[in-house]
Design a protein around this motif. Structure first.
Motif, mmCIF file in Angstrom:
data_model
loop_
_atom_site.group_PDB
_atom_site.id
_atom_site.type_symbol
_atom_site.label_atom_id
_atom_site.label_comp_id
_atom_site.label_asym_id
_atom_site.label_seq_id
_atom_site.Cartn_x
_atom_site.Cartn_y
_atom_site.Cartn_z
ATOM 1 N N SER A 25 -16.844 -45.566 -88.119
ATOM 2 C CA SER A 25 -15.926 -46.695 -88.288
ATOM 3 C C SER A 25 -15.858 -47.183 -89.740
ATOM 4 O O SER A 25 -14.909 -47.855 -90.126
ATOM 5 N N ALA A 26 -16.879 -46.836 -90.531
ATOM 6 C CA ALA A 26 -16.949 -47.349 -91.900
ATOM 7 C C ALA A 26 -16.588 -46.303 -92.938
ATOM 8 O O ALA A 26 -16.575 -46.579 -94.141
ATOM 9 N N LYS A 27 -16.283 -45.083 -92.465
ATOM 10 C CA LYS A 27 -16.081 -43.978 -93.403
ATOM 11 C C LYS A 27 -14.958 -44.235 -94.405
ATOM 12 O O LYS A 27 -15.107 -44.008 -95.607
ATOM 13 N N LEU A 28 -13.840 -44.723 -93.888
ATOM 14 C CA LEU A 28 -12.692 -44.969 -94.776
ATOM 15 C C LEU A 28 -13.073 -45.936 -95.898
ATOM 16 O O LEU A 28 -12.725 -45.739 -97.057
ATOM 17 N N GLY A 83 -14.265 -50.821 -82.504
ATOM 18 C CA GLY A 83 -13.471 -51.517 -81.491
ATOM 19 C C GLY A 83 -14.033 -51.368 -80.083
ATOM 20 O O GLY A 83 -14.039 -52.327 -79.302
ATOM 21 N N GLY A 84 -14.527 -50.171 -79.765
ATOM 22 C CA GLY A 84 -15.078 -49.937 -78.430
ATOM 23 C C GLY A 84 -16.307 -50.795 -78.180
ATOM 24 O O GLY A 84 -16.463 -51.399 -77.102
ATOM 25 N N VAL A 89 -18.704 -56.703 -76.242
ATOM 26 C CA VAL A 89 -19.142 -58.019 -76.724
ATOM 27 C C VAL A 89 -18.155 -59.089 -76.265
ATOM 28 O O VAL A 89 -18.533 -60.141 -75.754
ATOM 29 N N GLU A 90 -16.863 -58.780 -76.428
ATOM 30 C CA GLU A 90 -15.837 -59.756 -76.071
ATOM 31 C C GLU A 90 -15.909 -60.117 -74.588
ATOM 32 O O GLU A 90 -15.895 -61.300 -74.226
ATOM 33 N N ARG A 478 -9.604 -47.587 -85.509
ATOM 34 C CA ARG A 478 -9.323 -46.211 -85.898
ATOM 35 C C ARG A 478 -10.382 -45.783 -86.893
ATOM 36 O O ARG A 478 -10.735 -46.522 -87.803
ATOM 37 N N THR A 479 -10.899 -44.606 -86.685
ATOM 38 C CA THR A 479 -11.911 -44.105 -87.607
ATOM 39 C C THR A 479 -11.287 -43.006 -88.461
ATOM 40 O O THR A 479 -10.183 -42.539 -88.193
#
Lengths: 488, 318
Positions: A25-28, A83-84, A89-90, A478-479
């Motif tokens: 998720s943090a790659k970008l 997001g998943g 959590v939500e 989006r990853t």
């Protein structure tokens, strides 16, 4: 500046896995930062801090006289949540807030949860937040806690735990919205590609919720935000929310009770106020009922509230559930009221009022975190692993004198994320405060929330009053894919 | 819907910004004028202090009337409530207490302007280096804020309070300027028509951005023509009648009640002024004319406070 040589040191890092690779998720983001020209990140960080000062996003430091304005330190590297993971959590937060609202309503009515033996009687009777004046009241749509800021932490495995529920007047949401504005400016391309869930509509969601809980029969309610005034540390936030929601920002002396309604003094005379989002504590609401010396509220406020001519958010008396002892019972409440298993676990908690737990706590003071039940802001707590023998001895005395007022928890190995320190990245501990708006039939959870980060090396104290800063929090859908070229 | 407290804040914020910008205009022009004097002894700073109406304060604090003292008093003094520095920082504090009613652009500009003037009390050398630039920046800042108000604020009551306050403050300052010119710069009738006299009139016009308009429309400088322009010219945005009518226009939009006290006083003031001529003013005596005018402006201010901000009728005995 890049992530070469960045060490996670065995902690769960929000952006980098234990192999030293960027999480999907943090790659970008990591790629974008790595490809920035030398010094550019620093420039953007400086520009962001300047922008905050120019925008007047400052808070007043208590007790330091006039003219002392500080900005909360802002770190430019966002915290990223997949997001998943967030969806869980939500759902957990919605479940929790629903149960807590049911609990408060139950306490002020039949107290079935006590009759059924799920929680002990003393739980509410000894709670500082319990208000006998609210017994039997029915706030519109059955909502007591309209706005909640629940603090979450992650342990060394990345599991989310609930640390506490702030049900009175949680603050910090303005920083979420402003940090986001700054980050959109700093990383527009990554931001766009990452499909970050939006936070910009929070004020609209808030206003809709407030309209929904207006007194019966009021079609277009007049909404006000009640602030203690410009010298309050969170004044900026009060003004910001009022402005963004299109609500009146009022102080206690702007209000007057006309025998039936709470009204504002305007240039055209008295105008009825239907819904008040109040940012003052219960004890200051009404000098006739609570503290006589309060100038922050308005005489007649409780009368109007009891008669249902004004809605107060959060409702007076909600604080009964904002207590670290009550917190320990929330998982039981969820099972009792909703018949569901809790989706978000509590941090294991020992109630010092129980003899066994008190002994255990006293024997393990050097390993535990001990907190007063009804304080906030990190005041009055003991972090055993960071304490001296002398501090522990002094604390043990207080603990024995008033065990009901304390809980203890194991010291969690809090997760970390990189922050910019002197031209390179270092890991720092952080937590997360999502904001939940509850309207009775449904809740809205602000995607992400406020990430607070302890800027001192090794520190676990994320409170702004204790040297903490903030980060933007991205919930990304989006990853990175192969087609993504690095962008900034 | 406008809270009385907020209306009061808007009113004072507007006045303080207008006050600072007027002072900056006067200071800039006096500074320039004094640079043209052949010797230090010929410099005239006292009239500038007279405009503020705070000569006593000045004398108590500084004693001697020097250029440094005058500049410090008007521009930098953080303790004097009407110095440019204090007016701007007061406006800023007020803005902070009502930022929810301002557009972001406006707030940022007021916030920045409130921090513009540095505290250089201990470095007199800074006065000269900075003062002209600061005057220009204050003027520009105030105009920028005005433009932002005009472009970003809806024409509601708040906007009109802002406008009433600005024009009443301006009318007051213009009248003081005229007063000072007439009585302190002109002690002897025999200087009338001398080059010094012309220079002073033209400085006065310049401080109101009116010099070029004046010579284009009226030609050579004569006292009655100058009075005509800065008191009676409805086409000039700093003329007293222009300011009062603009204030009245906004006041009428704040309340439709024709019998509201602030309205009746201001209506009368405008119509009285409308019936006068420059010659009439000179015959009546400038002193008396300006005293009456300032009293009336004060009355309007008090009536606004009593009617909108703190009306007795609002106390509820329920």
């Amino acid at each position: 500046m890049n992530f070469e040589g960045y060490e996670t040191e065995g902690f769960f890092d929000e952006l980098i896995d234990n192999q030293g690779q960027a999480r999907d998720s943090a790659k970008l983001l990591i790629d974008a930062i790595d490809s920035l020209p030398e010094g550019e990140l620093r420039n953007r960080q400086d520009a962001s801090e300047r922008a905050m000062r120019n925008m007047g996003i400052t808070f007043n430091v208590y007790g330091s006289g006039e003219g002392t304005e500080r900005t909360i330190p802002f770190d430019i590297v966002p915290r990223i949540i997949d997001g998943g993971e967030w969806d869980v959590v939500e759902a957990g937060l919605k479940q929790r807030i629903k149960a807590v609202n049911r609990f408060i309503d139950d306490i002020y009515h039949d107290r079935k949860i006590i009759t059924d033996g799920v929680v002990p009687e003393w739980l509410f009777s000894s709670s500082k937040g319990y208000l006998p004046q609210c017994q039997g009241l029915n706030p519109p749509k059955g909502v007591w806690a309209h706005v909640t800021g629940t603090d979450l932490v992650r342990d060394e495995n990345g599991t989310f735990f609930v640390l506490e529920d702030n049900l009175r007047v949680p603050s910090g949401v303005s920083y979420v919205l402003l940090n986001r504005t700054l980050m959109k400016r700093n990383f527009p391309e990554v931001f766009h590609k990452s499909r970050v869930r939006r936070v910009v509509d929070y004020p609209d969601q808030f206003m809709k919720m407030l309209h929904h809980v207006a007194p019966d029969g009021v079609e277009r309610p007049t909404v006000a935000v009640l602030t203690p005034g410009v010298y309050n540390a969170a004044y900026f936030e009060h003004a910001f929310l009022a402005q963004q929601m299109g609500a009146l920002l009022v102080e206690g002396h702007d209000l007057v009770y006309d025998g039936k309604y709470i009204c504002a003094r305007t240039v055209e005379g008295l105008v009825r106020i239907d819904v008040i989002y109040r940012r003052i504590n219960d004890e200051f609401l009404d000098p006739d009922v609570f503290r006589e010396d309060s100038y922050l509220g308005c005489t007649g406020m409780m009368k109007a509230f009891r008669e249902g001519t004004v809605t107060l958010a959060n409702a007076p008396g909600t604080g009964v559930a904002d207590d670290k002892v009550v917190y320990a019972f929330v998982p039981d409440m969820i099972k009792y009221y909703l018949g569901e298993d809790p989706l978000l676990p509590n941090v294991p908690t020992h109630l010092c009022c129980e003899a066994e737990a008190l002994e255990y706590t006293l024997d393990n003071l050097d390993k535990l975190v001990v907190k007063p039940a009804s304080e906030s802001g990190g005041y009055g707590m003991l972090i055993g692993t960071k304490s001296t023998r002398k501090e522990r001895n002094a604390f043990a005395k207080e603990l024995r004198a008033d065990p009901r007022n304390y809980i203890s928890q194991p010291t969690l190995s809090l997760s970390r994320a990189p922050v910019v320190v002197d031209g390179h990245f270092e890991g720092r501990h952080l937590d997360l405060r999502p904001f939940i708006l509850h309207r009775g039939d449904d809740s809205y959870v602000l995607p992400g929330g406020l990430t607070r980060v302890a800027l001192k090396k090794g520190s676990l104290m994320v409170n702004s009053s204790q040297g903490g800063g903030t980060k933007d929090t991205w919930v990304v859908d989006r990853t990175a894919t192969k087609e993504d070229v690095s962008c900034s | 819907m406008l809270l009385s407290r907020v209306a009061d804040n808007i009113y004072w914020m507007s006045r303080y910004i207008e006050r600072a910008s007027n002072l900056a205009r006067f200071l800039e022009v006096s500074y320039q004028l004094n640079l043209d004097q052949s010797s230090l002894d010929d410099e005239q700073w006292a009239p500038l202090i007279e405009i503020t109406g705070d000569m006593k304060l000045f004398t108590a604090r500084y004693g001697e009337m020097t250029r440094d003292n005058a500049m410090h008093f008007l521009m930098f003094n953080p303790e004097y409530a009407n110095s440019i520095a204090r007016c701007l920082s007061t406006a800023r504090s007020i803005a902070k207490g009502m930022r929810e009613t301002l557009s972001d652009d406006m707030f940022w500009e007021i916030n920045a302007l409130g921090r513009l003037v540095p505290d250089v009390t201990k470095e007199k050398a800074q006065f000269h280096k900075r003062v002209l630039d600061l005057c220009r920046e204050v003027k520009r800042g105030a105009m920028l804020i005005e433009a932002m108000a005009s472009e970003t604020i809806e024409r509601g009551q708040g906007y009109h309070f802002w406008r009433v306050a600005r024009y009443l403050e301006r009318a007051d300052k213009t009248s003081r300027l005229l007063h000072v010119k007439y009585f302190h710069l002109l002690p002897h009738l025999d200087t009338v028509g001398t080059p010094i006299d012309d220079l002073q009139w033209s400085a006065l016009l310049e401080s109101m951005d009116a010099k070029e308009t004046y010579i284009r429309t009226r030609g050579l400088i004569t006292p009655d023509n100058v009075i005509d322009m800065i008191v009676f010219d409805r086409g000039h945005p700093r003329a007293i009648l222009f300011c009062l009518e603009a204030a009245l226009d906004s006041l009428c939009r704040i309340t439709r009640d024709e019998s509201a006290k602030p309205r009746t006083i201001l209506v009368k003031l405008c119509s009285d002024l409308d019936e006068m001529t420059p010659q009439g003013v000179i015959e009546k005596g400038m002193n008396e004319f300006i005293d009456e005018l300032q009293l009336s402006i004060n009355e309007v201010n008090n009536a606004i406070y009593g009617h909108f901000i703190s009306p007795k009728a609002i106390t509820v005995g329920a």
